[in-house]
Design a protein around this motif. Structure first.
Motif, PDB file in Angstrom:
ATOM      1  N   ILE A 107      -1.971   6.103  -0.247  1.00  0.00           N
ATOM      2  CA  ILE A 107      -1.586   4.955  -1.063  1.00  0.00           C
ATOM      3  C   ILE A 107      -0.520   5.389  -2.062  1.00  0.00           C
ATOM      4  N   VAL A 108       0.593   4.638  -2.090  1.00  0.00           N
ATOM      5  CA  VAL A 108       1.698   4.973  -2.994  1.00  0.00           C
ATOM      6  C   VAL A 108       1.965   3.868  -4.001  1.00  0.00           C
ATOM      7  N   SER A 109       1.467   2.646  -3.747  1.00  0.00           N
ATOM      8  CA  SER A 109       1.649   1.553  -4.689  1.00  0.00           C
ATOM      9  C   SER A 109       0.804   0.369  -4.222  1.00  0.00           C
ATOM     10  N   PHE A 110       1.033  -0.781  -4.863  1.00  0.00           N
ATOM     11  CA  PHE A 110       0.327  -2.014  -4.507  1.00  0.00           C
ATOM     12  C   PHE A 110       1.298  -3.178  -4.520  1.00  0.00           C
ATOM     13  N   GLY A 111       0.935  -4.190  -3.748  1.00  0.00           N
ATOM     14  CA  GLY A 111       1.558  -5.493  -3.884  1.00  0.00           C
ATOM     15  C   GLY A 111       0.476  -6.487  -4.241  1.00  0.00           C
ATOM     16  N   GLY A 112       0.839  -7.510  -5.020  1.00  0.00           N
ATOM     17  CA  GLY A 112      -0.155  -8.489  -5.427  1.00  0.00           C
ATOM     18  C   GLY A 112       0.345  -9.910  -5.242  1.00  0.00           C
ATOM     19  N   ARG A 113      -0.548 -10.793  -4.745  1.00  0.00           N
ATOM     20  CA  ARG A 113      -0.206 -12.211  -4.584  1.00  0.00           C
ATOM     21  C   ARG A 113      -1.016 -13.027  -5.572  1.00  0.00           C
ATOM     22  N   ILE A 114      -0.295 -13.812  -6.374  1.00  0.00           N
ATOM     23  CA  ILE A 114      -0.986 -14.669  -7.328  1.00  0.00           C
ATOM     24  C   ILE A 114      -1.520 -15.905  -6.615  1.00  0.00           C
ATOM     25  N   LEU A 115      -2.635 -16.417  -7.078  1.00  0.00           N
ATOM     26  CA  LEU A 115      -3.186 -17.657  -6.533  1.00  0.00           C
ATOM     27  C   LEU A 115      -2.836 -18.792  -7.484  1.00  0.00           C
ATOM     28  N   THR A 150      -2.085  14.106  -7.978  1.00  0.00           N
ATOM     29  CA  THR A 150      -2.844  13.360  -8.979  1.00  0.00           C
ATOM     30  C   THR A 150      -2.579  11.868  -8.854  1.00  0.00           C
ATOM     31  N   LEU A 151      -1.306  11.485  -8.658  1.00  0.00           N
ATOM     32  CA  LEU A 151      -0.970  10.069  -8.537  1.00  0.00           C
ATOM     33  C   LEU A 151      -1.622   9.459  -7.308  1.00  0.00           C
ATOM     34  N   HIS A 152      -1.615  10.176  -6.190  1.00  0.00           N
ATOM     35  CA  HIS A 152      -2.274   9.662  -4.984  1.00  0.00           C
ATOM     36  C   HIS A 152      -3.779   9.460  -5.244  1.00  0.00           C
ATOM     37  N   ASP A 153      -4.391  10.399  -5.953  1.00  0.00           N
ATOM     38  CA  ASP A 153      -5.823  10.275  -6.270  1.00  0.00           C
ATOM     39  C   ASP A 153      -6.083   9.075  -7.184  1.00  0.00           C
ATOM     40  N   VAL A 154      -5.208   8.894  -8.167  1.00  0.00           N
ATOM     41  CA  VAL A 154      -5.363   7.768  -9.092  1.00  0.00           C
ATOM     42  C   VAL A 154      -5.232   6.449  -8.334  1.00  0.00           C
ATOM     43  N   LEU A 155      -4.242   6.351  -7.468  1.00  0.00           N
ATOM     44  CA  LEU A 155      -4.021   5.121  -6.703  1.00  0.00           C
ATOM     45  C   LEU A 155      -5.185   4.845  -5.751  1.00  0.00           C
ATOM     46  N   ALA A 156      -5.711   5.907  -5.150  1.00  0.00           N
ATOM     47  CA  ALA A 156      -6.868   5.719  -4.251  1.00  0.00           C
ATOM     48  C   ALA A 156      -8.079   5.216  -5.025  1.00  0.00           C
ATOM     49  N   ALA A 157      -8.299   5.756  -6.229  1.00  0.00           N
ATOM     50  CA  ALA A 157      -9.424   5.299  -7.044  1.00  0.00           C
ATOM     51  C   ALA A 157      -9.243   3.841  -7.465  1.00  0.00           C
ATOM     52  N   ALA A 158      -8.004   3.477  -7.779  1.00  0.00           N
ATOM     53  CA  ALA A 158      -7.730   2.088  -8.142  1.00  0.00           C
ATOM     54  C   ALA A 158      -7.967   1.158  -6.956  1.00  0.00           C
TER      55      ALA A 158
END
Length: 631
Positions: free
Chosen positions: A211-219, A109-117
Motif C-alpha cells: 500500500i502506497v496511498s489511498f483514494g476516497g469517494r465522498i457520499l 515505516t511508511l508502508h507499515d503505517v499505511l497498512a495499519a491505516a
C-alpha cells in the motif's frame, strides 16, 4: 542490508534473462518470449516462460526475475545472488550509506503505517459508523468477497480520529503526515486533521502489492467526488496504476487481457466480473510513465473509455501521448462503451457478455487514431482536407521507428483517400490516355489496397534510389500524371534525401493546384514550367538536377514520350518500389476494377503484371529503363 532500488533496476537491466536461464534450461523461441521445461518441478510438457524482465511457470506458479532465478537454482541468499550477478554484469555492489539506510527504513515505516491505516479503515467499514459506505458498495453490486479482496474501507469522521485510532500502535501523527494521511492545522503547531473523512476508501498498491496511498469517494454532493492522497516518498501519482498488482498476475498467468479503465469502481467491477486484468490511472490522463509500466506486463493493452465527450478527449490525448513511445512490439488498442455507460454500469445492466463484446470490437491504434483525429474536422473543403492530411502525416512522424512510422503514414493516408474521395465520371471505353482524359474530372482514381508488410528488397539502397530517380524523372517530365497516380504516389516510402524531399514537394504542389482549381472554378495548371518554378522557389533545384541528369534515365522520362508510354513506365517503377507483397495486392485491386467494367484499369493490370514477373525473376527494372513495361 537493503540495496538501492536504482542499483537493483540497473542490475536487472544488464542481466538478460534468456541467456541467464538458458544455462540451466533448454529454451525455444515462442513469439516474443521463450519457453522450456520448468527447472523447479518435473514436467515433460514445457510450461515455463521467459519474458524480458521476468519468468513464470504456468505449471507450478514459480515467478521471479534474474535475482530470484539465481537464488532458486543456486541455493544462494539474496545478497549472494546479487553479488554474483553484479560481478558478471560488471557492476560494483554499493555499500549502504547512512543516508540510504535511513531512506529505506523510512520507506518501510511508511508502508507499515499505511497498512495499519488500511486495516483500521476496513474495520470501520463494518462498524456502525461505516454502514453508509458499506450500503453504497453493495448497491453498486460488490460482493463481500470483492470488498475484502480490494481492502475497501471507511475513513471515519475526521478531526483526528485516525491519529487516535492508531496511537496504541505507537504510530505518531508525524508519521501519518509523511504517509499522506493527515495534514497540519494551519496556525496550530503539532495539530493535525485527517486528510480523508466521510469517504469510502480505496487502498492504492504498487506493482509489488504494497500500500502506497489511498483514494476516497465522498457520499452525497460534496466535492471533489474522488480524492487521492498527496505525493509522498512512496507514492507518485504519474507512475502508479490502481489494480496493477492484481492485474499483473492475472495477465502473466494467461487468465486475462490488460484493460485500462477510467476509475476505481470500473476496475473493481471488471475484476469481479472475471476481467481480472483491469487497471486505471488515478483520476488523471494516462501518462507516459504509466504506459511504460503497462508495457512491462503486455505489449498490446486495451484502453477502454466511455463514449461521452470527456472519454473521447481522454482517448485522443492518450493516442497522441503514446505515438513517440511506440515500437514494433508495443502498441495500444481502443475499446469504447457506447450509450453513455461506463464498464461498471454496462456489466450491472447487461452482464459480463456485453462487456466481452466491447472488447471483441476493439480497434487497433492506427484505426482509432484516424477516427479521433477526424472527429469534428471540416473535411468538406479543400483547405480542411489538406490541413487534415498534413496532421495525419505529422502524427505518423512522431513514431521513432522509421519503418513503423512509414506503415502508419500509409495506413492513415489510405483511409484519408478512401474517405475523402469524391465521385468521378467513368473513363471512356478503350483505355487509351488522351489529353481530354487527363483532366481531374474524368480520371478513375487509383484505389490503394490494404498494404501487406513490405518484403525486404534484395537490391542495395543505391538500386532503390535509382528506381526512385527514374520514377521521379517521369513525374517531373509529365506532371499531369499526378492526376492519375497521386494516391499511389503518396503510399511510397521513398529513400531519404532528394527522393523523399521531391515526393513531398510534388504532392504539396499538386494539392496547391487542386486548391486553385477549387477556388477559381477552373482547371489548375499542371505545366512542367510551373513545376520547375515551384521547385526553384522551395530550394529543391539541386534535387531536381540529381533526378534529370542524363545518365540511365528511361525513355519515358523524355518530353517526347506518349501519354500511354509515360503512364506505363511510371507504374513499372512504382511496382519495384512497392515490393512484392504490396505489388500483388495492387495487381489484384486493378483486376477487380477491370472486372467491374473500368477499362482504364487495363493498362495498369498489364504494367503491374509485367513488373511483378520481372521482380520475381530478380530484375531491378533498371536493366533497360522501362521499355519492357511499355512495349
Amino acid at each position: 542490508m537493503p540495496l538501492p532500488p536504482n542499483f537493483l533496476d540497473e542490475l536487472r537491466a544488464r542481466t538478460p534473462l534468456p541467456p541467464l536461464i538458458g544455462r540451466k534450461v533448454k529454451l525455444a523461441r515462442n513469439g516474443r518470449q521463450w519457453k522450456g521445461c520448468c527447472p523447479f518441478h518435473n514436467e515433460k510438457t514445457p510450461s515455463f516462460y521467459v519474458y524480458d524482465d521476468h519468468y513464470h511457470c504456468f505449471g507450478c506458479g514459480q515467478h521471479g526475475d534474474a535475482i530470484g532465478f539465481t537464488m532458486g537454482t543456486e541455493g544462494l541468499a539474496f545478497r549472494e545472488a546479487v553479488e554474483r550477478l553484479a560481478h558478471e554484469a560488471g557492476l560494483e555492489v554499493p555499500k549502504e550509506s547512512p543516508r540510504q539506510a535511513a531512506r529505506e527504513a523510512k520507506a518501510r515505516t511508511l508502508h507499515d503505517v499505511l497498512a495499519a491505516a488500511a486495516e483500521h479503515m476496513a474495520r470501520q467499514l463494518r462498524a456502525p459508523e461505516g454502514r453508509e459506505g458499506l450500503d453504497y458498495l453493495r448497491r453498486r453490486g460488490l460482493t463481500d468477497e470483492t470488498i475484502e479482496r480490494f481492502g475497501l474501507g471507511w475513513s471515519g469522521a475526521g478531526r483526528g480520529a485516525l491519529s487516535a485510532a492508531l496511537k496504541p500502535l505507537d504510530i505518531e501523527p508525524r508519521q501519518l503526515a509523511e504517509a499522506g494521511l493527515v495534514k497540519p492545522v494551519e496556525g496550530r503547531d503539532g495539530a493535525y486533521n485527517d486528510f480523508f473523512y466521510n469517504r469510502v476508501m480505496f487502498p492504492i498498491r504498487d506493482r509489488r502489492g504494497r500500500i502506497v496511498s489511498f483514494g476516497g469517494r465522498i457520499l452525497g454532493d460534496g466535492q471533489p467526488k474522488y480524492l487521492n492522497g498527496p505525493e509522498t516518498d512512496v507514492f507518485a501519482k504519474r507512475r502508479t496504476l490502481y489494480g496493477l498488482d492484481l492485474a499483473r498476475e492475472a495477465v502473466f498467468r494467461g487468465k486475462a487481457e490488460l484493460i485500462v479503465a477510467e476509475g476505481y469502481m470500473d476496475v473493481i467491477a471488471l475484476h469481479q466480473a472475471g476481467f481480472e486484468g483491469a487497471v486505471a490511472p488515478l483520476g488523471t490522463a494516462l501518462t507516459q510513465e504509466q504506459m511504460e509500466e503497462i508495457w512491462k506486463v503486455t505489449p498490446a493493452p486495451i484502453l477502454c473509455l466511455d463514449a461521452d465527450a470527456a472519454g473521447m478527449r481522454a482517448a485522443a490525448r492518450s493516442a497522441e501521448m503514446v505515438l513517440p513511445l511506440l515500437g514494433t512490439e508495443r502498441t495500444l488498442h481502443f475499446a469504447t462503451v457506447e450509450g453513455g455507460k461506463d464498464p461498471d454500469e454496462l456489466i450491472r445492466a447487461k452482464g459480463p457478455a456485453a462487456f466481452k463484446a466491447v472488447l471483441d470490437a476493439r480497434k487497433p491504434l492506427s484505426t482509432a487514431l484516424y477516427d479521433l483525429m477526424a472527429d469534428g474536422r471540416p473535411l468538406g473543403t479543400p483547405e480542411g482536407r489538406a490541413a487534415f492530411r498534413n496532421d495525419l502525416v505529422a502524427a505518423a512522424g512522431q513514431i521513432p521507428d522509421k519503418s513503423l512510422a512509414a506503415e502508419y503514414r500509409s495506413a492513415l493516408l489510405d483511409r484519408f483517400f478512401q474517405s475523402t474521395r469524391r465521385p468521378r465520371e467513368a473513363r471512356p471505353a478503350g483505355g487509351s490516355f488522351s489529353a481530354a482524359s487527363s483532366s481531374r474530372g474524368s480520371r478513375q482514381p487509383f484505389r490503394p489496397p490494404v498494404r501487406l508488410p513490405p518484403r525486404q528488397a534484395p537490391e542495395q539502397e543505391a538500386t532503390r534510389k535509382e528506381q526512385a530517380r527514374c520514377l521521379l524523372a517521369i513525374t517531373l517530365a509529365h506532371p499531369w500524371l499526378l492526376n492519375e497516380v497521386e494516391e499511389a504516389f503518396a503510399l511510397l516510402d521513398l529513400p531519404h534525401g532528394h527522393p523523399a524531399a521531391l515526393q513531398a514537394a510534388l504532392l504539396a504542389w499538386h494539392a496547391g493546384v487542386a486548391l486553385t482549381e477549387a477556388s477559381d472554378g477552373g482547371a489548375g495548371s499542371l505545366d512542367s514550367a510551373d513545376l520547375v518554378s515551384h521547385l526553384q522557389k522551395t530550394g529543391l533545384e539541386e534535387a531536381r538536377g540529381w533526378v534529370i541528369r542524363a545518365t540511365g534515365l528511361p525513355r519515358e522520362a523524355g518530353p517526347d514520350a506518349q501519354p500511354g508510354e509515360a503512364l506505363a513506365g511510371w507504374w513499372h517503377f512504382f511496382g519495384f518500389l512497392r515490393g512484392e507483397g504490396a505489388l500483388v495486392e495492387d495487381l489484384e485491386e486493378a483486376r477487380r476494377e477491370l472486372e467491374a467494367g473500368n477499362t482504364a484499369a487495363q493498362a495498369r493490370v498489364v504494367s503491374l503484371s509485367r513488373t511483378l514477373l520481372a521482380y520475381r525473376s530478380g530484375e531491378t527494372g533498371l536493366e533497360d529503363g522501362a521499355e519492357g513495361a511499355s512495349a
